[in-house]
Design a protein around this motif. Structure first.
Motif, PDB file in Angstrom:
ATOM      1  N   ALA A   1       0.840  -1.197   0.000  1.00  0.00           N
ATOM      2  CA  ALA A   1       0.000   0.000   0.000  1.00  0.00           C
ATOM      3  C   ALA A   1       0.876   1.248   0.000  1.00  0.00           C
ATOM      4  N   LYS A   2       0.346   2.317  -0.566  1.00  0.00           N
ATOM      5  CA  LYS A   2       0.953   3.626  -0.425  1.00  0.00           C
ATOM      6  C   LYS A   2       0.446   4.230   0.884  1.00  0.00           C
ATOM      7  N   VAL A   3       1.330   4.870   1.630  1.00  0.00           N
ATOM      8  CA  VAL A   3       0.970   5.403   2.944  1.00  0.00           C
ATOM      9  C   VAL A   3       0.979   6.930   2.903  1.00  0.00           C
ATOM     10  N   VAL A   4      -0.138   7.512   3.325  1.00  0.00           N
ATOM     11  CA  VAL A   4      -0.281   8.967   3.404  1.00  0.00           C
ATOM     12  C   VAL A   4      -0.439   9.336   4.875  1.00  0.00           C
ATOM     13  N   ILE A   5       0.466  10.143   5.399  1.00  0.00           N
ATOM     14  CA  ILE A   5       0.422  10.542   6.805  1.00  0.00           C
ATOM     15  C   ILE A   5       0.106  12.030   6.896  1.00  0.00           C
ATOM     16  N   ILE A   6      -0.902  12.349   7.714  1.00  0.00           N
ATOM     17  CA  ILE A   6      -1.343  13.734   7.907  1.00  0.00           C
ATOM     18  C   ILE A   6      -1.265  14.042   9.395  1.00  0.00           C
ATOM     19  N   ASN A   7      -0.425  14.999   9.749  1.00  0.00           N
ATOM     20  CA  ASN A   7      -0.206  15.300  11.161  1.00  0.00           C
ATOM     21  C   ASN A   7       0.456  16.674  11.265  1.00  0.00           C
ATOM     22  N   PRO A   8       0.046  17.498  12.213  1.00  0.00           N
ATOM     23  CA  PRO A   8       0.735  18.784  12.361  1.00  0.00           C
ATOM     24  C   PRO A   8       2.126  18.647  12.968  1.00  0.00           C
ATOM     25  N   GLU A   9       2.351  17.553  13.703  1.00  0.00           N
ATOM     26  CA  GLU A   9       3.640  17.316  14.357  1.00  0.00           C
ATOM     27  C   GLU A   9       4.300  16.072  13.762  1.00  0.00           C
ATOM     28  N   ASP A  10       5.596  15.908  14.056  1.00  0.00           N
ATOM     29  CA  ASP A  10       6.290  14.688  13.651  1.00  0.00           C
ATOM     30  C   ASP A  10       5.703  13.493  14.395  1.00  0.00           C
ATOM     31  N   SER A  11       5.718  12.331  13.743  1.00  0.00           N
ATOM     32  CA  SER A  11       5.279  11.110  14.411  1.00  0.00           C
ATOM     33  C   SER A  11       6.378  10.063  14.319  1.00  0.00           C
ATOM     34  N   GLU A  12       6.205   9.000  15.082  1.00  0.00           N
ATOM     35  CA  GLU A  12       7.204   7.933  15.119  1.00  0.00           C
ATOM     36  C   GLU A  12       7.205   7.086  13.851  1.00  0.00           C
ATOM     37  N   ILE A  13       6.191   7.239  13.005  1.00  0.00           N
ATOM     38  CA  ILE A  13       6.090   6.391  11.813  1.00  0.00           C
ATOM     39  C   ILE A  13       6.192   7.196  10.518  1.00  0.00           C
ATOM     40  N   ASP A  14       6.707   8.415  10.603  1.00  0.00           N
ATOM     41  CA  ASP A  14       6.803   9.264   9.410  1.00  0.00           C
ATOM     42  C   ASP A  14       7.633   8.636   8.294  1.00  0.00           C
ATOM     43  N   LEU A  15       8.613   7.810   8.649  1.00  0.00           N
ATOM     44  CA  LEU A  15       9.476   7.207   7.630  1.00  0.00           C
ATOM     45  C   LEU A  15       8.721   6.242   6.720  1.00  0.00           C
ATOM     46  N   LEU A  16       7.534   5.823   7.135  1.00  0.00           N
ATOM     47  CA  LEU A  16       6.726   4.929   6.301  1.00  0.00           C
ATOM     48  C   LEU A  16       5.991   5.679   5.192  1.00  0.00           C
ATOM     49  N   ALA A  17       5.952   6.994   5.284  1.00  0.00           N
ATOM     50  CA  ALA A  17       5.080   7.779   4.407  1.00  0.00           C
ATOM     51  C   ALA A  17       5.598   7.854   2.976  1.00  0.00           C
ATOM     52  N   ASP A  18       4.698   7.616   2.029  1.00  0.00           N
ATOM     53  CA  ASP A  18       4.951   7.957   0.629  1.00  0.00           C
ATOM     54  C   ASP A  18       4.601   9.422   0.395  1.00  0.00           C
ATOM     55  N   VAL A  19       3.595   9.892   1.128  1.00  0.00           N
ATOM     56  CA  VAL A  19       3.237  11.312   1.123  1.00  0.00           C
ATOM     57  C   VAL A  19       3.079  11.742   2.575  1.00  0.00           C
ATOM     58  N   LEU A  20       3.803  12.781   2.966  1.00  0.00           N
ATOM     59  CA  LEU A  20       3.768  13.278   4.340  1.00  0.00           C
ATOM     60  C   LEU A  20       3.253  14.715   4.317  1.00  0.00           C
ATOM     61  N   ILE A  21       2.101  14.926   4.944  1.00  0.00           N
ATOM     62  CA  ILE A  21       1.468  16.241   4.937  1.00  0.00           C
ATOM     63  C   ILE A  21       1.468  16.794   6.354  1.00  0.00           C
ATOM     64  N   LYS A  22       2.127  17.915   6.554  1.00  0.00           N
ATOM     65  CA  LYS A  22       2.146  18.566   7.855  1.00  0.00           C
ATOM     66  C   LYS A  22       0.992  19.564   7.915  1.00  0.00           C
ATOM     67  N   GLY A  23      -0.037  19.200   8.636  1.00  0.00           N
ATOM     68  CA  GLY A  23      -1.189  20.083   8.721  1.00  0.00           C
ATOM     69  C   GLY A  23      -2.279  19.471   9.570  1.00  0.00           C
ATOM     70  N   LYS A  24      -3.309  20.251   9.842  1.00  0.00           N
ATOM     71  CA  LYS A  24      -4.437  19.795  10.647  1.00  0.00           C
ATOM     72  C   LYS A  24      -5.408  19.001   9.779  1.00  0.00           C
ATOM     73  N   SER A  25      -5.918  17.930  10.344  1.00  0.00           N
ATOM     74  CA  SER A  25      -6.819  17.070   9.577  1.00  0.00           C
ATOM     75  C   SER A  25      -8.080  17.810   9.147  1.00  0.00           C
ATOM     76  N   GLY A  26      -8.567  18.717   9.988  1.00  0.00           N
ATOM     77  CA  GLY A  26      -9.780  19.456   9.664  1.00  0.00           C
ATOM     78  C   GLY A  26      -9.610  20.404   8.493  1.00  0.00           C
ATOM     79  N   GLU A  27      -8.364  20.692   8.135  1.00  0.00           N
ATOM     80  CA  GLU A  27      -8.084  21.529   6.971  1.00  0.00           C
ATOM     81  C   GLU A  27      -7.641  20.688   5.775  1.00  0.00           C
ATOM     82  N   VAL A  28      -6.795  19.690   6.035  1.00  0.00           N
ATOM     83  CA  VAL A  28      -6.212  18.900   4.949  1.00  0.00           C
ATOM     84  C   VAL A  28      -7.227  17.944   4.328  1.00  0.00           C
ATOM     85  N   LEU A  29      -7.987  17.225   5.154  1.00  0.00           N
ATOM     86  CA  LEU A  29      -8.910  16.223   4.613  1.00  0.00           C
ATOM     87  C   LEU A  29      -9.990  16.837   3.722  1.00  0.00           C
ATOM     88  N   PRO A  30     -10.592  17.983   4.086  1.00  0.00           N
ATOM     89  CA  PRO A  30     -11.542  18.595   3.149  1.00  0.00           C
ATOM     90  C   PRO A  30     -10.898  18.991   1.819  1.00  0.00           C
TER      91      PRO A  30
END
Length: 244
Positions: A205-234
């Motif tokens: 699978a391709k992994v998309v991570i959305i988070n305003p802060e760094d996470s412990e699993i960021d290295l898994l991301a194919d796409v890493l989006i730094k932002g709030k879910s309430g803004e990014v998901l819409p």
């Protein structure tokens, strides 16, 4: 934002999409997180408030604390991120959410395929027999199981407890069979839930991570989006609707 465009492009190619959501998502609705720098567990000992032993030591105090948490959730509401995820179910052949949150906001937003990994704060169960209790006599605090007389307790997963087997197996299977796996608002430190992204990645699978802060699993991301879910998901939703 290029990362959002990249996420939309991956999702437009996908048939099966699943997501893992954590406390950061509901934080945007005003629900206090547990593990952030100002989170609940920085001020309170989880062994006293979120274990079987802690509950037995002071059942009334712990029950009343969960009642206060319930009231906080009742006075809050899902945000645009929750609502966007509910819309994803209409777009993909398969879309599911595995959530670490216990507030029920995904279902309240209209999502139907939800795996509540850590339970739901509005459900209660028997402390001894683990059976869900639909009705309680709250004339005593905490209430008692009407069937066996044991203490009632919130139907949430405490420290030292395993996840509900059927719920975990469903979330595991969805991660394993996803074309794209989304991780939203989680620190990636609480297992086994945090391992779902790695399971998805291992199965191509391709992994998309959305988070305003760094996470412990960021290295898994194919796409890493730094932002709030309430803004990014819409924004992602609008991109998908335009692309479809």
């Amino acid at each position: 934002m290029d990362e959002i465009k990249n996420a939309v492009e991956l999702l437009l190619k996908a048939r099966r999409v699943s997501a893992l959501t954590g406390a950061g998502m509901s934080a945007e609705s005003g629900i206090q997180t547990f593990r952030d720098k100002d989170g609940i567990w920085t001020k309170m000992d989880p062994m006293k408030w979120a274990t079987r032993e802690g509950y037995l030591e002071n059942p009334r105090l712990v029950w009343e604390w969960y009642e206060a948490r319930r009231n906080q959730v009742k006075n809050s509401k899902p945000n645009d991120g929750h609502r966007a995820m509910a819309e994803f179910e209409k777009i993909f052949g398969h879309f599911s959410v595995a959530t670490q949150n216990i507030d029920g906001f995904h279902k309240l937003s209209g999502s139907k395929n939800v795996h509540e990994l850590h339970g739901n704060i509005f459900r209660n169960k028997c402390f001894d027999e683990n059976k869900i209790l639909e009705e309680l006599d709250e004339s005593t605090i905490p209430p008692r199981c009407p069937h066996c007389g044991a203490l009632a307790r919130p139907d949430v997963v405490w420290f030292g407890e395993v996840l509900p087997q059927e719920v975990w197996e469903a979330a595991f299977d969805d991660a394993k069979n996803s074309d794209v796996y989304m991780v939203v608002g989680t620190s990636g430190t609480v297992y086994p839930a945090a391992g779902l992204a790695a399971i998805a990645k291992k199965n191509d699978a391709k992994v998309v991570i959305i988070n305003p802060e760094d996470s412990e699993i960021d290295l898994l991301a194919d796409v890493l989006i730094k932002g709030k879910s309430g803004e990014v998901l819409p924004e992602i939703l609008r991109g998908l609707q335009a692309g479809k």
